[in-house]
Design a protein around this motif. Structure first.
Motif, short mmCIF file in Angstrom:
data_model
loop_
_atom_site.label_atom_id
_atom_site.label_comp_id
_atom_site.label_asym_id
_atom_site.label_seq_id
_atom_site.Cartn_x
_atom_site.Cartn_y
_atom_site.Cartn_z
N GLN A 92 0.82 -1.21 0.00
CA GLN A 92 0.00 0.00 0.00
C GLN A 92 0.86 1.26 0.00
O GLN A 92 0.56 2.23 -0.72
N SER A 93 1.94 1.24 0.77
CA SER A 93 2.85 2.39 0.80
C SER A 93 3.51 2.61 -0.55
O SER A 93 3.72 3.75 -0.97
N VAL A 112 1.14 4.46 -2.75
CA VAL A 112 1.13 5.89 -2.40
C VAL A 112 2.36 6.57 -3.00
O VAL A 112 2.26 7.66 -3.58
N GLU A 161 -5.20 3.75 6.41
CA GLU A 161 -4.52 4.32 5.24
C GLU A 161 -3.59 5.46 5.61
O GLU A 161 -2.67 5.78 4.84
N SER A 211 -0.06 4.06 5.55
CA SER A 211 0.53 3.86 4.23
C SER A 211 0.83 5.19 3.55
O SER A 211 1.83 5.32 2.82
N ILE A 212 0.02 6.20 3.79
CA ILE A 212 0.31 7.53 3.23
C ILE A 212 1.61 8.07 3.83
O ILE A 212 2.48 8.59 3.12
N TYR A 229 -10.28 10.21 0.87
CA TYR A 229 -10.57 8.85 1.31
C TYR A 229 -12.06 8.73 1.63
O TYR A 229 -12.63 9.56 2.33
N ARG A 276 -14.61 7.40 3.69
CA ARG A 276 -14.88 6.78 4.99
C ARG A 276 -16.38 6.65 5.27
O ARG A 276 -16.82 5.68 5.86
N PHE A 312 -9.39 8.38 -3.23
CA PHE A 312 -8.23 7.59 -2.87
C PHE A 312 -8.19 6.29 -3.70
O PHE A 312 -7.12 5.87 -4.18
N GLU A 364 -5.14 3.34 -5.30
CA GLU A 364 -5.32 1.90 -5.43
C GLU A 364 -5.00 1.39 -6.82
O GLU A 364 -4.72 0.20 -7.02
#
Length: 308
Positions: free
Chosen positions: A138-139, A142, A166, A169-170, A240, A242, A258, A263
């Motif tokens: 995930q990182s 980003v 997240e 990972s950001i 993101y 949410r 996001f 992704e």
């Protein structure tokens, strides 16, 4: 009238078992340090006849003791030729915070690869577990997104995010490309947020549609938009999702979900090798006694100081 508490009153004293289990106690045992007073003396003073003492000894010992992995070893512990207040730590060395905390634990032969790195529970009760392998991938996404919009070493990236996994990972995606992460508390209002965006001049801002508090959905996107309008600089806003369909939020030309921005990126990335003193984060003071002040953390310094 209520009297002030006695500053010398002991309000909590940990058990001997707890004290023995701490990292600092382990360090003291390793180097034969008897008590706290001796710890302070040994790590700050060059004691006659004691090789394992002094500032240089302590900060040279810490990377090995903490198993901090340098891509390139440093030439000296510090360069204080311009005075101790302008010391440069671990000059000549290169490393990356993301490599030490995430990447090396996610390698194919790493023991922790499929170990849970983060356990998260949202207010509505939703639970997620993220392994080191998943966090690294995930990182990397980003990092690849940031490079796709022109972010390079030394550029600033704002995080005005709800408390979701997240965020991790950001943060590490920023470290991978050498960007300076600028965390902004999601509870801040427009003015406080705008002040930090304006001062850091971040061109990318990660935010969310909102978050849950005491069972109710609260929006965040409007505050982000208003702060950007006030501060300027932001060219790309990554939002993101949410709250899902719980709220309607305004949308700007600079906005991207996001899921669409990050992704869709490649999950492979070669983490940059950076100088020890390369900035990693810009954390702002509260601003209660004046304008918030940016406090810089470096890739080497933040690892040593947090552990210390």
């Amino acid at each position: 009238m209520q009297t002030a508490p006695d500053p010398d009153q002991i309000v909590h004293e940990p058990s001997a078992e707890f004290v023995d289990s701490t990292n600092v106690s382990e360090f003291m045992r390793e180097y034969g340090i008897a008590d706290y007073d001796e710890l302070i003396e040994r790590t700050t003073t060059n004691l006659e006849g004691v090789d394992d003492s002094g500032v240089e000894w302590f900060w040279d010992t810490l990377p090995d003791y903490l198993d901090i992995d340098f891509y390139t070893e440093y030439d000296q512990v510090r360069d204080d030729s311009d005075g101790p207040q302008f010391s440069e730590w671990y000059p000549g060395g290169e490393l990356n915070l993301a490599h030490n905390v995430v990447d090396r634990h996610a390698e194919s032969d790493a023991e922790k690869r499929n170990t849970v790195a983060c356990i998260w529970e949202g207010e509505p009760g939703d639970v997620r577990e993220i392994t080191y392998h998943e966090l690294a991938r995930q990182s990397n996404k980003v990092a690849n997104y940031l490079e796709s919009v022109g972010i390079d070493t030394g550029d600033t990236v704002g995080l005005y995010m709800p408390m979701v996994p997240e965020v991790i990972s950001i943060l590490y995606g920023c470290f991978k490309v050498g960007a300076i992460a600028v965390p902004i508390f999601s509870g801040f209002g427009v003015d406080a947020t705008a002040t930090r965006i304006e001062d850091s001049e971040c061109s990318v801002l990660f935010t969310g549609d909102g978050f849950y508090r005491r069972g109710k959905p609260l929006t965040l996107k409007e505050s982000a938009d208003d702060a950007i309008d006030q501060a300027g600089h932001v060219e790309h806003t990554v939002v993101y999702d949410r709250l899902g369909d719980d709220v309607d939020i305004p949308w700007q030309e600079r906005d991207e979900w996001f899921a669409d921005a990050v992704e869709t990126q490649d999950d492979a990335y070669d983490t940059k090798s950076l100088p020890s003193n390369q900035e990693s984060m810009l954390l702002y003071s509260s601003g209660t006694t004046g304008k918030p002040k940016g406090i810089v953390h470096t890739h080497a310094g933040v690892q040593m100081q947090c552990a210390k």
